[in-house]
Design a protein around this motif. Structure first.
Motif, PDB file in Angstrom:
ATOM      1  N   TRP A 111     -20.844   6.752  -8.143  1.00 16.42           N
ATOM      2  CA  TRP A 111     -20.062   6.527  -6.935  1.00 16.42           C
ATOM      3  C   TRP A 111     -19.509   7.840  -6.442  1.00 16.42           C
ATOM      4  N   GLU A 112     -19.486   8.007  -5.145  1.00 13.11           N
ATOM      5  CA  GLU A 112     -18.865   9.183  -4.572  1.00 13.11           C
ATOM      6  C   GLU A 112     -18.111   8.778  -3.310  1.00 13.11           C
ATOM      7  N   ASP A 113     -17.117   9.580  -2.977  1.00 11.95           N
ATOM      8  CA  ASP A 113     -16.294   9.296  -1.800  1.00 11.95           C
ATOM      9  C   ASP A 113     -17.116   9.472  -0.534  1.00 11.95           C
ATOM     10  N   PRO A 114     -16.775   8.703   0.504  1.00  6.68           N
ATOM     11  CA  PRO A 114     -17.455   8.917   1.784  1.00  6.68           C
ATOM     12  C   PRO A 114     -17.017  10.259   2.381  1.00  6.68           C
ATOM     13  N   PRO A 115     -17.722  10.717   3.375  1.00  6.04           N
ATOM     14  CA  PRO A 115     -17.324  11.986   4.003  1.00  6.04           C
ATOM     15  C   PRO A 115     -15.922  11.888   4.606  1.00  6.04           C
ATOM     16  N   ASP A 116     -15.278  13.029   4.732  1.00  9.55           N
ATOM     17  CA  ASP A 116     -13.909  13.077   5.259  1.00  9.55           C
ATOM     18  C   ASP A 116     -13.788  12.480   6.656  1.00  9.55           C
ATOM     19  N   GLU A 117     -14.848  12.603   7.471  1.00 10.14           N
ATOM     20  CA  GLU A 117     -14.801  12.056   8.828  1.00 10.14           C
ATOM     21  C   GLU A 117     -14.623  10.538   8.815  1.00 10.14           C
ATOM     22  N   ILE A 118     -15.078   9.890   7.768  1.00  9.56           N
ATOM     23  CA  ILE A 118     -14.937   8.439   7.642  1.00  9.56           C
ATOM     24  C   ILE A 118     -13.683   8.089   6.846  1.00  9.56           C
ATOM     25  N   LEU A 119     -13.417   8.851   5.801  1.00 10.15           N
ATOM     26  CA  LEU A 119     -12.323   8.542   4.894  1.00 10.15           C
ATOM     27  C   LEU A 119     -10.947   8.683   5.549  1.00 10.15           C
ATOM     28  N   LEU A 122     -10.046   5.791   7.830  1.00 13.56           N
ATOM     29  CA  LEU A 122      -9.840   4.574   7.036  1.00 13.56           C
ATOM     30  C   LEU A 122      -8.491   4.568   6.327  1.00 13.56           C
ATOM     31  N   ILE A 123      -7.944   5.717   6.063  1.00 15.56           N
ATOM     32  CA  ILE A 123      -6.620   5.804   5.436  1.00 15.56           C
ATOM     33  C   ILE A 123      -5.524   5.796   6.498  1.00 15.56           C
ATOM     34  N   LEU A 124      -5.690   6.604   7.555  1.00 16.64           N
ATOM     35  CA  LEU A 124      -4.626   6.777   8.540  1.00 16.64           C
ATOM     36  C   LEU A 124      -4.385   5.539   9.414  1.00 16.64           C
ATOM     37  N   ILE A 125      -5.416   4.841   9.801  1.00 15.10           N
ATOM     38  CA  ILE A 125      -5.236   3.690  10.696  1.00 15.10           C
ATOM     39  C   ILE A 125      -4.324   2.627  10.070  1.00 15.10           C
ATOM     40  N   PRO A 126      -4.560   2.157   8.848  1.00 18.12           N
ATOM     41  CA  PRO A 126      -3.634   1.158   8.285  1.00 18.12           C
ATOM     42  C   PRO A 126      -2.219   1.695   8.086  1.00 18.12           C
ATOM     43  N   VAL A 127      -2.102   2.980   7.704  1.00 16.27           N
ATOM     44  CA  VAL A 127      -0.766   3.558   7.507  1.00 16.27           C
ATOM     45  C   VAL A 127      -0.013   3.608   8.838  1.00 16.27           C
TER      46      VAL A 127
END
Length: 148
Positions: A111-119, A122-127
């Motif tokens: 498993w690897e993290d998605p690219p920063d452009e996606i990650l 995905l973190i900022l919108i819910p916060v």
């Protein structure tokens, strides 16, 4: 020949299941069960000889043999008045698995993290939505006079 044996096994299983309620009253004879189960293992071993050893990890190559094996263990367990599966039967089946499938390892997925452009979105919108909704609730609760 194999089809005939399979039909016979299924007929025996059906009859045992049909008669199973009467058999349960006499209790489980674990000793007899452990004496009868190796016949299923022997039959499975004979069927697995037909499959090339490099295909032992490919379930599609021997699924009917494995189905016959599990039906046989269920039949023999029910004949002696025991429930299936039970810890002793599971131990026997595990032994068969160790004998035939010990070299079948599952490929580990890296498993690897998605690219920063996606990650980052995905973190900022819910916060940001959480902070915004909390602010809206606080702001509306301070304005009692307008809402009443």
């Amino acid at each position: 020949m194999e089809l005939r044996a399979r039909r016979w096994l299924r007929l025996r299983l059906f009859l045992v299941l049909l008669w199973g309620a009467c058999q349960r009253t006499s209790g489980c004879n674990e000793t007899l069960m452990l004496e009868r189960l190796p016949a299923c293992g022997k039959a499975f071993e004979e069927m697995m000889r037909k499959v090339d050893t490099k295909n032992w990890c490919n379930l599609t190559e021997f699924i009917t043999y494995y189905d016959n094996f599990t039906s046989c263990t269920e039949l023999e367990t029910n004949i002696v008045g025991c429930f299936w599966p039970n810890p002793l039967t599971e131990g026997f089946i595990t032994g068969i698995h160790k004998q035939f499938f010990s070299n079948c390892t599952s490929d580990k997925v890296h498993w690897e993290d998605p690219p920063d452009e996606i990650l980052i979105p995905l973190i900022l919108i819910p916060v940001l939505l959480t902070v915004g909704m909390a602010s809206l609730v606080v702001w509306c609760s301070k304005r009692n006079d307008v809402l009443v």
